[in-house]
Design a protein around this motif. Sequence first.
Motif, PDB file in Angstrom:
ATOM      1  N   ASP A 155       0.800  -1.230   0.000  1.00  0.00           N
ATOM      2  CA  ASP A 155       0.000   0.000   0.000  1.00  0.00           C
ATOM      3  C   ASP A 155       0.828   1.274   0.000  1.00  0.00           C
ATOM      4  O   ASP A 155       0.449   2.259  -0.619  1.00  0.00           O
ATOM      5  CB  ASP A 155      -0.909   0.031   1.236  1.00  0.00           C
ATOM      6  CG  ASP A 155      -1.985  -1.028   1.199  1.00  0.00           C
ATOM      7  OD1 ASP A 155      -2.462  -1.371   0.098  1.00  0.00           O
ATOM      8  OD2 ASP A 155      -2.338  -1.533   2.282  1.00  0.00           O
TER       9      ASP A 155
ATOM     10  N   THR B 110       1.983  -0.989  -6.159  1.00  0.00           N
ATOM     11  CA  THR B 110       0.843  -0.781  -5.269  1.00  0.00           C
ATOM     12  C   THR B 110      -0.269  -1.738  -5.722  1.00  0.00           C
ATOM     13  O   THR B 110      -0.216  -2.263  -6.849  1.00  0.00           O
ATOM     14  CB  THR B 110       0.324   0.666  -5.351  1.00  0.00           C
ATOM     15  OG1 THR B 110      -0.194   0.896  -6.671  1.00  0.00           O
ATOM     16  CG2 THR B 110       1.417   1.678  -5.003  1.00  0.00           C
TER      17      THR B 110
ATOM     18  N   ALA C  51      -3.211  -0.970  -6.767  1.00  0.00           N
ATOM     19  CA  ALA C  51      -3.800  -0.422  -7.995  1.00  0.00           C
ATOM     20  C   ALA C  51      -2.907  -0.700  -9.207  1.00  0.00           C
ATOM     21  O   ALA C  51      -3.405  -1.030 -10.288  1.00  0.00           O
ATOM     22  CB  ALA C  51      -4.045   1.077  -7.841  1.00  0.00           C
TER      23      ALA C  51
ATOM     24  N   SER D 153      -6.742  -7.962  -4.955  1.00  0.00           N
ATOM     25  CA  SER D 153      -7.972  -7.472  -5.582  1.00  0.00           C
ATOM     26  C   SER D 153      -8.931  -6.896  -4.556  1.00  0.00           C
ATOM     27  O   SER D 153      -9.560  -5.863  -4.778  1.00  0.00           O
ATOM     28  CB  SER D 153      -8.670  -8.609  -6.336  1.00  0.00           C
ATOM     29  OG  SER D 153      -7.892  -8.995  -7.441  1.00  0.00           O
TER      30      SER D 153
ATOM     31  N   ILE E 215      -8.581  -3.238  -3.580  1.00  0.00           N
ATOM     32  CA  ILE E 215      -9.009  -2.223  -4.536  1.00  0.00           C
ATOM     33  C   ILE E 215     -10.473  -2.396  -4.927  1.00  0.00           C
ATOM     34  O   ILE E 215     -11.210  -1.430  -5.066  1.00  0.00           O
ATOM     35  CB  ILE E 215      -8.135  -2.282  -5.821  1.00  0.00           C
ATOM     36  CG1 ILE E 215      -6.689  -2.025  -5.465  1.00  0.00           C
ATOM     37  CG2 ILE E 215      -8.615  -1.299  -6.872  1.00  0.00           C
ATOM     38  CD1 ILE E 215      -6.415  -0.673  -4.866  1.00  0.00           C
ATOM     39  N   ARG E 216     -10.866  -3.637  -5.120  1.00  0.00           N
ATOM     40  CA  ARG E 216     -12.222  -3.943  -5.564  1.00  0.00           C
ATOM     41  C   ARG E 216     -12.954  -4.706  -4.468  1.00  0.00           C
ATOM     42  O   ARG E 216     -13.049  -5.931  -4.524  1.00  0.00           O
ATOM     43  CB  ARG E 216     -12.179  -4.788  -6.831  1.00  0.00           C
ATOM     44  CG  ARG E 216     -11.493  -4.104  -7.991  1.00  0.00           C
ATOM     45  CD  ARG E 216     -11.427  -5.021  -9.184  1.00  0.00           C
ATOM     46  NE  ARG E 216     -10.705  -4.387 -10.258  1.00  0.00           N
ATOM     47  CZ  ARG E 216     -10.032  -5.046 -11.189  1.00  0.00           C
ATOM     48  NH1 ARG E 216      -9.989  -6.359 -11.172  1.00  0.00           N
ATOM     49  NH2 ARG E 216      -9.404  -4.390 -12.132  1.00  0.00           N
TER      50      ARG E 216
END
Length: 127
Positions: free
Chosen positions: A61, A87, A89, A120, A123-124
Amino acid sequence: MGLQSVIERRRHEREELLDRARAFTNQLGPELGVRAVVVYGSVARGDFNIWSDVDVVVVADHLPVRSIDRWGVLGDRPGGVEPLAWTPAEWLGQVDRGNPIATEAIESGVWLRGSPADVSAAIRPTF
């Protein structure tokens, strides 16, 4: 030297290389917010040779923006360990673009910490 002894020697050599990556992983500080660490490439596949590096992707992060600055925050690297830091992303962007490193890490990587799902989820989020 019989086939079985060659196979055992190769397994032992691979474990030694993975141990280098584990040592590197274990010294990563909590301030980085490491989500995942995966070995990819010839060591992960098992087709390494005496000149092979241990290729590692660190997904964290809290990384500096500039790639060159990331080397400094990754700490000491045991001989032959070659880290790449993204990162979450950036990782997902590389996956979405079909980056060969990300693809290989997912398909044949040795996950030392975390998993593709862990990255994942960062972020999602799932609902």
